[in-house]
Design an enzyme around this catalytic site. Sequence first.
Site, PDB file in Angstrom:
ATOM      1  N   GLU B 278      56.726  85.375  -3.074  1.00 22.96           N
ATOM      2  CA  GLU B 278      56.780  83.918  -3.124  1.00 22.96           C
ATOM      3  C   GLU B 278      56.530  83.405  -4.549  1.00 22.96           C
ATOM      4  OE1 GLU B 278      54.040  81.431  -0.606  1.00 22.96           O
ATOM      5  OE2 GLU B 278      55.871  81.094   0.537  1.00 22.96           O
ATOM      6  N   HIS B 307      56.197 109.812   6.902  1.00 22.09           N
ATOM      7  CA  HIS B 307      57.020 110.182   8.049  1.00 22.09           C
ATOM      8  C   HIS B 307      57.945 109.038   8.457  1.00 22.09           C
ATOM      9  CE1 HIS B 307      54.640 113.866   8.663  1.00 22.09           C
ATOM     10  NE2 HIS B 307      53.702 113.135   8.112  1.00 22.09           N
ATOM     11  N   LYS B 420      62.262  73.591   5.953  1.00 21.69           N
ATOM     12  CA  LYS B 420      61.346  72.652   6.608  1.00 21.69           C
ATOM     13  C   LYS B 420      62.090  71.392   7.021  1.00 21.69           C
ATOM     14  CE  LYS B 420      57.040  73.883   4.260  1.00 21.69           C
ATOM     15  NZ  LYS B 420      55.994  73.440   3.336  1.00 21.69           N
TER      16      LYS B 420
END
Lengths: 445, 445
Positions: B278, B307, B420
């Site tokens: 960010e 793994h 937003k």
Amino acid sequence: MLRLDLANVLSERIGPKGIDWPSALAAHAQRLEAARDALWQRKSDPAEFLGWIDVPEDTETLRRVLRFREAQAWVEDLVVLGIGGSALGAQAVAAALGKGPVRLHFVDNVEPEPILELLRKLEPHKTLVNVISKSGSTAETMAAFLAFRRWLEDRLGPDWKRHVVVTTDPAKGVLRPYAQAEGLPAFEVPRAVGGRFSVTCPVGTLPLAFAEVDLENLLAGARKANEQARAALEHNLPAQTALLHHLFSQKGQNIVVFMPYSTRLRYLPDWFVQLHDESLGKMRDRAGQEVRTGTTAVRAIGTTDQHAQVQLFREGPHDKLINFVRLLNPSEDLEIPAVRGLEALDYLFGKSFFKLLDAEAKATAHALAKAGQPNYTLTLEQLDAYHLGWLLQHLMWQTAFLGELWNINAFDQPGVELGKEYTYALMGRRGWESLAQELRAEGVE
Amino acid sequence: MLRLDLANVLSERIGPKGIDWPSALAAHAQRLEAARDALWQRKSDPAEFLGWIDVPEDTETLRRVLRFREAQAWVEDLVVLGIGGSALGAQAVAAALGKGPVRLHFVDNVEPEPILELLRKLEPHKTLVNVISKSGSTAETMAAFLAFRRWLEDRLGPDWKRHVVVTTDPAKGVLRPYAQAEGLPAFEVPRAVGGRFSVTCPVGTLPLAFAEVDLENLLAGARKANEQARAALEHNLPAQTALLHHLFSQKGQNIVVFMPYSTRLRYLPDWFVQLHDESLGKMRDRAGQEVRTGTTAVRAIGTTDQHAQVQLFREGPHDKLINFVRLLNPSEDLEIPAVRGLEALDYLFGKSFFKLLDAEAKATAHALAKAGQPNYTLTLEQLDAYHLGWLLQHLMWQTAFLGELWNINAFDQPGVELGKEYTYALMGRRGWESLAQELRAEGVE
């Protein structure tokens, strides 16, 4: 229903970073059909490690798993000793669909403090230990097994044998003869099934039976994905999503974001990351040429990561293909209540939480498209065992198709061998003395 | 001690993908010193959002936090309502160092089912809700607050006020006046501190006080990082690690893997991912030029991801810089016992778990270097509050230095605004009708 929405990868929506889907599909139809036919044909050869295709048909093994679970009504804590593919599938499904009362604990590391904490918390006579390793030689899993095995015997005496169940190779390796010698119950990892493709076999189903997951429907969903993977291209969902990944990797997108809009699916990206990265990150193709394939899968959760990673996804370099996973319907919903004094938030009053979650998902996908960042969405009708099984098997097929398109073996992992050998040397294992000496000379000890 | 080992980024170790460190440091000395001086000079200007530098000095606020926690001895469950920077720091530190008996619950999403599950499980009279939002307008956090606020009043009547504590802006926003009007206890997010830099202020310290974390030492460690960030380059650890990131991003490595060898540090990568992505994923530089900066941080945990992801890290494209985090000493250790019938594993018998963890870390770093994959290691003397505070603040400084090197604002997040706005439109918020119409025309609804 598992639906693919690829509007946000199209040139008409995202501009020059996009693709023309009908022509791309037509151009690759022959290769995709060849890949599909090759996979279905090779499936009967155990050396090809395509056993995961048929495992969801094996309802007899599932019945054995369920009978075993029913016979262990005394279990309050199930400890799964497994790492990588021996843990990630069960972990993802248990977080999404698991119910009590049995508590599941996954020991997938060798850091001493968390193991000690768990041992102090558990009551041995109510604990079942499921050790999962195909070869029985995975250092982490076996170190943990040695510790739990000793702990059980120290506390329960000869009765420890009732508290261990083994999941391992049908014949080979360290654990199969040990289980036979000690008379321990044991389940099989089928020979032609690799760890990251093992969630529908007892590696996944045995822990998930203790989490009360509806396993019949998990397997039925996986069979539905098989049906699609056999179909003609226009109905072949994994061939289509594999093509999307192929096209964008060719355009230079070396990052793949996997982002479900669900906290319950919080471990699904970890499972996908292993499936994708370990299968497709290969130095050599099937002809032995150096190719260094592989896009890097990145874990994200919506809406949470809108407040963490989406800034970069939107404004950063065009180096990503983003795969959203959405749910069409909630299992149950909750209304956001009105509260006096907080009228600044009145647009939320009376709306449902799921509506907000869904609006955020749509808003984010659209905002990314506006920034020219390609993204597609897989929508599950709802989050239940059937649709999750379908999605898991779909993603396995997608991976297999990509392996074919890139002409690599998606079912081995040669790149982890050297690290294992260095570990043996550093642990002072017999036979590795000269490598240990070599490492010391290079300053590693 | 926080030690940097950069042997595995050097040309002499990894070949053509590597760098020559002394000459690189010399070549960038002037820019790094300028960056350091600029950051320390700008710190007094609240508009620069460098308040996180001084927060660890603020022991008076910490004392208030601790007094508040002591006064709430009745709390058995602490529910943190916060998302992104309002949750990730406390979550990471609590997982690493937290102790009972208070259970912490982080609500960082709006999926209805997990919220309903939590509400059904909690006992309201033993539950404290800490709502954390600087602006008080974060939709997810506030939707959850509305639900918890109503739930508390429904069950406790006017006594609900004893069960809420607010962390928000000192003056502005929705929550500050609400807390004043209702007489709720409230803590401050200092004006010049952004969410992802807030772990040492009450955003982090209040929940962590309930997790019994040694906060004095957490802050002391952060001050130690400040000391290093002020030092000459040869002692300036964050300037050095920032330079590593800068150099490899210039070489085309667009992926940064953050991989602690510790299950207790399992949420630290999530905190780092937000901090890094960010802050550094920006479309425009400070001069307004389109630059599209940002490397993508990838979460990994050792040994677990050996793994899962290490196959790709070793054999895949050379597109990564890998940052390992290791511990020099365990807090306590456990011996791997010998078990009869499992002599194939005798190289583990009598060794300690920590030795195995450590050997795997060294083996993996070395195996990656052999494959020409650059990696460096930060080693913490041990995992305690002091060293974790040091590491957190070190990483904030590294991020700030990188922002300077790239001439971007590392402290804003303009790329999340459009999403937003789309959410407001899709939720039918007043004033967003025309955007809603636009979205419908584009097929989003």
